[in-house]
Design a protein around this motif. Structure first.
Motif, PDB file in Angstrom:
ATOM      1  N   ALA A  23      -0.942  -0.297  -4.132  1.00 42.81           N
ATOM      2  CA  ALA A  23      -0.441  -0.810  -5.262  1.00 42.81           C
ATOM      3  C   ALA A  23      -0.447  -0.286  -6.811  1.00 42.81           C
ATOM      4  CB  ALA A  23       1.010  -1.563  -5.001  1.00 42.81           C
ATOM      5  N   ALA A  29       4.009   2.977  -3.532  1.00 40.66           N
ATOM      6  CA  ALA A  29       5.633   1.992  -3.708  1.00 40.66           C
ATOM      7  C   ALA A  29       5.525   1.804  -2.221  1.00 40.66           C
ATOM      8  CB  ALA A  29       6.299   3.121  -4.167  1.00 40.66           C
ATOM      9  N   SER A  45       4.184   2.229   2.894  1.00 38.26           N
ATOM     10  CA  SER A  45       3.931   3.887   1.675  1.00 38.26           C
ATOM     11  C   SER A  45       3.909   4.696   2.289  1.00 38.26           C
ATOM     12  CB  SER A  45       3.118   2.842   0.516  1.00 38.26           C
ATOM     13  OG  SER A  45       3.594   3.934  -0.612  1.00 38.26           O
TER      14      SER A  45
END
Length: 120
Positions: A23, A29, A45
């Motif tokens: 991240a 994300a 993600s």
């Protein structure tokens, strides 16, 4: 027939820490991680049309050491940003069709960064 990849799962001793690395370093994300007994076991993600996941070694049934290549827009800008975060990135190689370099995540997985310079 295979039409796409669903997900790639990277093994981790500490899913929460590896999730934070991706991240912070690459801007991934992550969806809400799956936890069991208060310990993160899996987090994913979306990257392009598939998913990048970090998962416990137990669930992955393997140790860290995997390798993946991510296509990036601007490898020079990205690697400069990574180095500013004290992430060690190897040299960037300029080939006839791409720029390519790599780093190793905190769990020992190899991450290749790839920028196509000549479509092929």
């Amino acid at each position: 027939m295979v039409k796409d990849f669903a997900f790639v799962a990277y093994p981790a001793k500490d899913v929460a820490a590896l999730r934070k690395f991706y991240a912070d370093a690459l801007g991934f994300a992550f969806a809400e991680p799956f936890t069991e007994d208060g310990v993160e076991k899996y987090a994913e993600s979306q990257v392009g049309s598939g998913w990048f996941a970090v998962v416990t070694e137990e669930w992955a049934a393997t140790k860290p050491g995997s390798g993946i290549a991510f296509e990036v827009d601007d490898i020079d800008k990205l690697t400069a940003g990574l180095r500013a975060q004290n992430v060690t990135v190897g040299p960037i190689h300029d080939t006839a069709v791409c720029k390519i370099g790599s780093l190793t995540d905190p769990e020992g997985n190899v991450v290749t960064l790839h920028q196509t310079t000549v479509p092929h």
